[in-house]
Design an enzyme around this catalytic site. Structure first.
Site, short mmCIF file in Angstrom:
data_model
loop_
_atom_site.label_atom_id
_atom_site.label_comp_id
_atom_site.label_asym_id
_atom_site.label_seq_id
_atom_site.Cartn_x
_atom_site.Cartn_y
_atom_site.Cartn_z
N THR A 1 0.79 -1.19 0.03
CA THR A 1 0.09 -0.06 0.11
C THR A 1 0.91 1.25 -0.07
O THR A 1 0.48 2.11 -0.40
CB THR A 1 -0.99 -0.02 1.10
N THR A 2 2.10 1.35 0.24
CA THR A 2 3.13 2.34 0.30
C THR A 2 3.59 2.38 -1.14
O THR A 2 3.58 3.57 -1.44
CB THR A 2 4.25 2.07 1.37
N1 LIG Z 1 15.47 -7.30 2.71
C1 LIG Z 1 15.01 -6.60 1.99
N2 LIG Z 1 15.90 -5.99 1.12
C2 LIG Z 1 15.66 -5.09 0.16
N3 LIG Z 1 14.23 -4.62 -0.24
C3 LIG Z 1 13.20 -5.16 0.79
C4 LIG Z 1 13.66 -6.14 1.68
N4 LIG Z 1 12.44 -6.55 2.22
C5 LIG Z 1 11.52 -5.72 1.58
N5 LIG Z 1 11.98 -4.97 0.64
C6 LIG Z 1 11.26 -4.11 -0.17
O1 LIG Z 1 10.46 -3.14 0.43
C7 LIG Z 1 9.53 -2.63 -0.20
C8 LIG Z 1 8.12 -3.18 0.55
O2 LIG Z 1 7.96 -1.88 1.64
P1 LIG Z 1 6.91 -1.68 2.55
O3 LIG Z 1 6.24 -3.27 3.25
O4 LIG Z 1 7.28 -0.82 3.61
O5 LIG Z 1 5.82 -1.29 1.74
P2 LIG Z 1 4.70 -1.66 0.93
O6 LIG Z 1 4.74 -3.26 0.94
O7 LIG Z 1 4.54 -1.01 -0.36
O8 LIG Z 1 3.43 -1.26 1.98
P3 LIG Z 1 2.79 -1.70 3.35
O9 LIG Z 1 3.53 -2.83 3.84
O10 LIG Z 1 2.69 -0.52 4.14
O11 LIG Z 1 1.40 -1.90 2.85
C9 LIG Z 1 9.27 -3.76 -1.36
O12 LIG Z 1 9.66 -3.09 -2.54
C10 LIG Z 1 10.13 -4.90 -1.00
O13 LIG Z 1 10.50 -5.42 -2.35
#
Ligand SMILES: Nc1ncnc2c1ncn2[C@@H]1O[C@H](COP(=O)(O)OP(=O)(O)OP(=O)(O)O)[C@@H](O)[C@H]1O
Ligand SMILES: [Mg+2]
Length: 543
Positions: free
Chosen positions: A109-110
């Site tokens: 969602t972000t």
């Molecule tokens: N260990 C990691 N190394 C690099 N990138 C990562 C890692 N874990 C997650 N990510 C990346 O972080 C991002 C997700 O971030 P985040 O969970 O904050 O946001 P979101 O999933 O878009 O929103 P939300 O979780 O708030 O609904 C994705 O692009 C994911 O691929």
């Protein structure tokens, strides 16, 4: 004559020339053309800017304080936007955007808002170049389609039976949340919970069977999964046994009390005898009710309503443990889990309607008097409960939200076991592919394609920035390596592990989630680009 004066209708002046009557013209503020689009872009970008710092495993949390002082600390994009007080109509659309990603997918969602913000930024640059908004919108649409094609090429399918993959995907989701330090255990809980209720044949997961309960106190690591139902209640009398085995429970929605005269009638008690008689009658009636429940074979009564202390004493006396004031949704869950029926009248209670459970026990926490009731070993049910622990209500709430994201990801994975690699790697690969495709386009849409490719890079840029890495330098290095090594799994090494290969880091995301992000963000931006006239009351405009 009268008709022609209605606002919005066509009227004629004294020379017979037609004109339109628009209501309160002088009281409205009006923006048209590119100016209108740009003002919208500004608002959209402002919202995306807020969320940008929350993206990724090193993303920061936000603290939202409501008007009445309630504090929420969260990293979840949808939750942040929901708590944000936005007035601007386009900002509201951004809020809905992340909400629809939340409804459909649960995670990402972000990312969806950051992507939409970047697309808006690109659209602004293209507008400044003098490209018509419709051409930009069409170009973005085509670019999104080719992006989705490329995503499907990049996706990898994993066998359903492979739980370790599910755990990895859940971990990726949890890594950006408050629970990241114990993400392994949390991911396992989420996977076990989903697998316990999933129907692997129809690939369906009934979310109603997974309940997430929170109890303040303890550590996040104490969070546990119970194969059964937990309710925030205790036995009605402290002397009732704390553990019941081989339980047959009557699930009652009728009050456990003697029949009362209805309001219309009056009961006059004029002498001591009368009073004693009435008391005896009530007691007899009550004993009769208890006996009826016991005769049906029940050794536990779950009641939606309360009963007084006198009744409580009698229940203890007749050795029928009971739980009172169990809420409606819990009653339904208990009935579902134990295979029992909800009984609205004592007369209707029969042995077949009783719910069955292997064990019902009271759980106590720490030194407090807090107790919860655990109903386990239910023969015909798959209902599970996750009991979330944490130092404060804020933490418990955020852990609940994080687990919700993880559960959603695991569910999506069971529905469609295709994954792409995260950490910005797919965005970079897509961006490269779209730039290549742009070279082959001879029309104006070429610019929109390039804009779209640049917008995709906003995700790895934000990830790098939030991890404290130099964003542009990191991105260019990874891009160059993707090209030279022909490895689309290279992303941003946010955790500083030393490898940028997201396959080695096990950063996985459902393909469906990525496709949805791109589709939703593109749709929203197209819509904004197509609005070229804003009318609003003078003082109600602005963010
Ligand atoms: N260990 C990691 N190394 C690099 N990138 C990562 C890692 N874990 C997650 N990510 C990346 O972080 C991002 C997700 O971030 P985040 O969970 O904050 O946001 P979101 O999933 O878009 O929103 P939300 O979780 O708030 O609904 C994705 O692009 C994911 O691929
Ligand atoms: Mg996430």
């Amino acid at each position: 004559m009268k008709m022609s004066m209605i606002p919005g209708s066509l009227a004629f002046d004294e020379f017979g020339r037609p004109f339109l009557i628009i209501k309160d013209q002088e009281k409205q503020k009006r923006l048209t053309g590119n100016e209108a689009i740009k003002s919208h872009i500004l608002a959209g970008k402002a919202v995306a800017q807020v969320l940008r710092t929350s993206l990724g495993p090193k993303g920061l949390d936000k603290m939202m304080v409501s008007a009445d002082g309630d504090v929420t600390v969260t990293n979840d994009g949808a939750t942040i936007l929901k708590h944000m007080d936005v007035d601007h109509q386009i900002a509201k659309l951004m809020v809905e955007l992340s909400q629809s990603q939340d409804d459909e997918i649960g995670d990402g969602t972000t990312g969806v808002v950051v992507l939409a913000g970047a697309l808006l930024e690109q659209a602004e640059i293209l507008l400044d170049k003098g490209i018509h908004p419709i051409r930009i919108a069409d170009g973005f649409e085509l670019a999104a389609q080719s992006c989705i094609e490329r995503l499907k090429e990049l996706a990898v399918t994993f066998p359903i039976g492979d739980n370790s993959m599910l755990i990895k995907a859940a971990q990726t989701t949890l890594s950006s949340k408050i629970v990241s330090k114990c993400k392994q255990a949390m991911a396992e809980i989420a996977v076990q919970a989903v697998l316990a209720v999933a129907d692997l044949e129809t690939r369906d997961v009934n979310f109603e069977l997974i309940k997430v309960e929170g109890k303040v106190g303890g550590r996040i690591e104490d969070t546990m999964l119970v194969k059964g139902v937990i309710i925030d209640k205790d036995f009605s009398h402290p002397q009732m046994p704390k553990v019941l085995k081989d339980v047959r429970m009557a699930i009652l929605t009728c009050p456990f009390e003697p029949p009362k005269p209805k309001t219309k009638h009056k009961l006059d008690v004029s002498s001591v005898e009368d009073y004693k008689k009435l008391h005896k009658y009530e007691q007899d009636k009550f004993v009769e009710i208890v006996q009826r429940v016991k005769d049906a074979g029940a050794n536990l009564a779950i009641c939606q309503w309360g009963f007084d202390d006198e009744a409580n004493h009698l229940l203890l006396h007749h050795k029928l443990p009971a739980v009172r004031w169990v809420g409606g949704p819990e009653i339904e869950l208990i009935a579902m889990a134990t295979g029992g029926r909800i009984v609205p009248r004592f007369e209707e209670l029969t042995p077949e309607k009783l719910g069955k459970a292997g064990i019902v026990r009271e759980m106590t926490f720490g030194t407090t008097k807090d107790r919860m009731l655990v109903i386990e070993d239910c023969p015909n049910s798959k209902a599970v409960t996750i009991l979330v622990r944490g130092g404060s209500k804020m933490i418990v709430d955020e852990v609940k939200r994080s687990l919700h994201d993880a559960i959603c990801v695991v569910r999506n994975f069971i529905r469609d076991p295709k994954v792409v690699y995260g950490g910005g790697s797919t965005e970079i690969a897509n961006s490269l592919a779209i730039n290549l495709a742009a070279d082959k386009i001879s029309s104006l849409e070429q610019y929109a394609f390039r804009g779209f490719a640049d917008a995709l890079e906003s995700i790895p840029l934000a990830l790098a920035e939030n991890a404290g890495l130099p964003p542009i330098q990191t991105l260019t290095e990874v891009k160059a390596r993707q090209l030279t090594e022909k490895n689309p799994r290279l992303g941003i090494d946010c955790m500083g592990t030393g490898t940028a290969d997201m396959e080695a880091q096990h950063v996985l995301e459902p393909l469906h989630s990525k496709i949805q992000q791109i589709m939703l963000a593109t749709q929203l931006v197209k819509m904004i680009l197509k609005i070229d006239d804003i009318r609003s009351p003078v003082d109600g405009y602005g963010m």
